[in-house]
Enzyme design. Sequence first.
Site, PDB file in Angstrom:
ATOM      1  N   ARG A   1       0.803  -1.227   0.000  1.00  0.00           N
ATOM      2  CA  ARG A   1       0.000   0.000   0.000  1.00  0.00           C
ATOM      3  C   ARG A   1       0.837   1.278   0.000  1.00  0.00           C
ATOM      4  NH1 ARG A   1      -3.909  -2.475   4.548  1.00  0.00           N
ATOM      5  NH2 ARG A   1      -1.864  -3.199   5.183  1.00  0.00           N
TER       6      ARG A   1
ATOM      7  N   PHE B   1      -5.324  -3.323  -1.235  1.00  0.00           N
ATOM      8  CA  PHE B   1      -5.652  -4.717  -1.566  1.00  0.00           C
ATOM      9  C   PHE B   1      -7.070  -4.858  -2.127  1.00  0.00           C
ATOM     10  CE2 PHE B   1      -2.546  -5.615   2.064  1.00  0.00           C
ATOM     11  CZ  PHE B   1      -1.468  -5.705   1.189  1.00  0.00           C
TER      12      PHE B   1
ATOM     13  N   LYS C   1       0.031 -18.832   6.774  1.00  0.00           N
ATOM     14  CA  LYS C   1      -0.796 -19.192   7.911  1.00  0.00           C
ATOM     15  C   LYS C   1      -1.126 -17.949   8.743  1.00  0.00           C
ATOM     16  CE  LYS C   1       1.655 -20.166  11.833  1.00  0.00           C
ATOM     17  NZ  LYS C   1       2.454 -18.986  12.148  1.00  0.00           N
TER      18      LYS C   1
ATOM     19  N   GLU D   1      10.772 -22.025  22.354  1.00  0.00           N
ATOM     20  CA  GLU D   1      11.431 -20.802  21.890  1.00  0.00           C
ATOM     21  C   GLU D   1      11.803 -19.957  23.088  1.00  0.00           C
ATOM     22  OE1 GLU D   1       9.880 -19.169  17.874  1.00  0.00           O
ATOM     23  OE2 GLU D   1       8.119 -19.699  19.042  1.00  0.00           O
TER      24      GLU D   1
ATOM     25  N   ASP E   1      -0.948 -20.233  16.593  1.00  0.00           N
ATOM     26  CA  ASP E   1       0.306 -19.819  15.961  1.00  0.00           C
ATOM     27  C   ASP E   1       1.225 -20.998  15.656  1.00  0.00           C
ATOM     28  OD1 ASP E   1       2.201 -17.942  15.034  1.00  0.00           O
ATOM     29  OD2 ASP E   1       3.244 -17.968  16.957  1.00  0.00           O
TER      30      ASP E   1
ATOM     31  N   HIS F   1       2.333 -26.100  12.806  1.00  0.00           N
ATOM     32  CA  HIS F   1       3.664 -26.721  12.863  1.00  0.00           C
ATOM     33  C   HIS F   1       3.668 -28.035  13.660  1.00  0.00           C
ATOM     34  CE1 HIS F   1       4.638 -22.927  11.254  1.00  0.00           C
ATOM     35  NE2 HIS F   1       5.000 -22.301  12.341  1.00  0.00           N
TER      36      HIS F   1
HETATM   37  C1  BG6 Z   1       6.036 -18.890  13.023  1.00  0.00           C
HETATM   38  C2  BG6 Z   1       5.327 -18.354  14.235  1.00  0.00           C
HETATM   39  O1  BG6 Z   1       5.144 -19.582  12.188  1.00  0.00           O
HETATM   40  O2  BG6 Z   1       7.054 -19.776  13.438  1.00  0.00           O
HETATM   41  C3  BG6 Z   1       6.302 -17.697  15.181  1.00  0.00           C
HETATM   42  O3  BG6 Z   1       4.351 -17.415  13.811  1.00  0.00           O
HETATM   43  C4  BG6 Z   1       7.441 -18.619  15.517  1.00  0.00           C
HETATM   44  O4  BG6 Z   1       5.644 -17.298  16.379  1.00  0.00           O
HETATM   45  C5  BG6 Z   1       8.045 -19.174  14.236  1.00  0.00           C
HETATM   46  O5  BG6 Z   1       8.412 -17.898  16.236  1.00  0.00           O
HETATM   47  C6  BG6 Z   1       9.074 -20.235  14.537  1.00  0.00           C
HETATM   48  O6  BG6 Z   1       9.709 -20.563  13.343  1.00  0.00           O
HETATM   49  P1  BG6 Z   1      11.152 -21.174  13.347  1.00  0.00           P
HETATM   50  O7  BG6 Z   1      11.416 -21.501  11.919  1.00  0.00           O
HETATM   51  O8  BG6 Z   1      12.059 -20.119  13.895  1.00  0.00           O
HETATM   52  O9  BG6 Z   1      11.065 -22.348  14.247  1.00  0.00           O
END
Ligand code: BG6
Length: 510
Positions: A58, A102, A169, A237, A256, A261
């Site tokens: 934008r 958009f 996602k 993390e 998330d 994942h």
């Molecule tokens: C993302 C999440 O999909 O994956 C994040 O939105 C997360 O919150 C990240 O930190 C982790 O990815 P990676 O590749 O660093 O494990």
Amino acid sequence: MQHPLEEAGRSSRNIDPCVLVIFGATGDLTGRKLSPALYNLGREGMLPPNFACVGFARREKTHQQFREEVKSDISTYSRVKPIDEKFWTHFQEQFFYHQSDFDKDEGYAALATFLNQLDARFATRGNRVFYLSVQPKYFPIIIEKLKKHGLAYDIHQTTDKWSRVIIEKPFGHDSDSAAQLQKEISKHLDETQIYRIDHYLGKETVQNLLVFRFANSIFESLWNYKHIDHVQITVAEDIGIGTRGHFFEEEGLLRDIVQNHMMQLLSLVAMEPPVNLSATAIRDEKVKVLQSIRPWAAQDFETSVIRGQYGPGFINGEKVIGYRQEKDVAPSSNIETYLAMRLFIDNWRWAGVPFYLRGGKRLPKRGTEIAITFKDAPGVLFQQRGKRNDPNVLAMRIQPDEGISMKINCKVPGPSSPIQPVKMDFRYGSYFGQTPPEAYERLIWDCILGDSTLFARSDEVAQSWHILTPVLEEWARKKPQDFPNYASGTWGPKAADEMIGKDGRAWRIL
Ligand code: BG6
């Protein structure tokens, strides 16, 4: 087409010319991941020789300003540094910027004209990848406009060129919204044109799960309830939510990380061997795993699903604030930054084997791993005075320190012969001696090739929401009373230790 997992290495396959259009080109993901991925693909000769990239966003910007920003992002975030100036000088000529909202028709009409000009200049033959790196609320409108302006093709009418859409996602917010989104976008796109990204699937170590399981004969016969005591999947993390307060307040950890994942890791580790390596066959088997997950009974939620939120604490000796003090977070927020759950896969292979999943922010360290704990050896020999020997554990380290280790019991040299667990360890870094490509490199490349194996199919996404939506509903009914319930720099709430402890097991120490 040859399947990526069958290839001995990365090589330039017969790859169609195309233009890649990135929606949300001034956003965080483009800067940190997409631009460096394109640069590294280009540098390694993996992109089609006839290729151009258009950033769509934008803000007002010239092509040259966009190129400079891309260069600066590459210099900061590329896995290979420093930037190759000679290569970049040529490569940047293939980057362009297109300003539009958009939802504005004029912007898409102008884009169509511009892409035709690029086709004439770069011989890209009308092939298109549209990467939607935007807030999920914009997915339907962008796709509708792409179709309306002839940018996304009808696959039944257009056979001499292709268009594909990569969707970031989260795909939906729960079962209903994911179904609604799917309904909206499938009015305009065929499933073969939709690439739902889950960047975990692009990680080398995640792809290796299939190779490890199905290219080695010794594991398959042990990979079931007869030999496996339990499985632990950890996505830890140490980072907090940083500048993503708005996003996290909407999503929380379940949406998330867990819905996508962690469910992908679970299905790859638990799936049956596919009939072949086609995208359909692999995804068919993954979805069957998700279909076999036992739904939680109402009384099980408290004991099988634990949520947490980090408070202030210390990470690597440095004081850090709690979630509720983060920017753009409500001071009384009930959003979860940690989740642990126990689930069962009710099929012949896994009957009765608990799968423990845990993921969280602000844990003591970053580490993603899948650990398979085998059943104890019969306790008739080599028992150490009332003490069980350690069970064998196969740990697949997804990141960092990518590798696979196996814990076995060994005799300590000497006459007294105590038994000690030791580790056999394989490390990608030291064995292969090279930085693996980033997940986004692999996934962009696969999309240009038209290979959707490493992307999530609509039924996988729907099934994953189907399992997890009841958890979200339960949480909405019962607000947490104890948030924040773990200090930053610790391994999560006590309740998570108690959950696994009641089963006579403990979380692994990473
Ligand atoms: C993302 C999440 O999909 O994956 C994040 O939105 C997360 O919150 C990240 O930190 C982790 O990815 P990676 O590749 O660093 O494990």
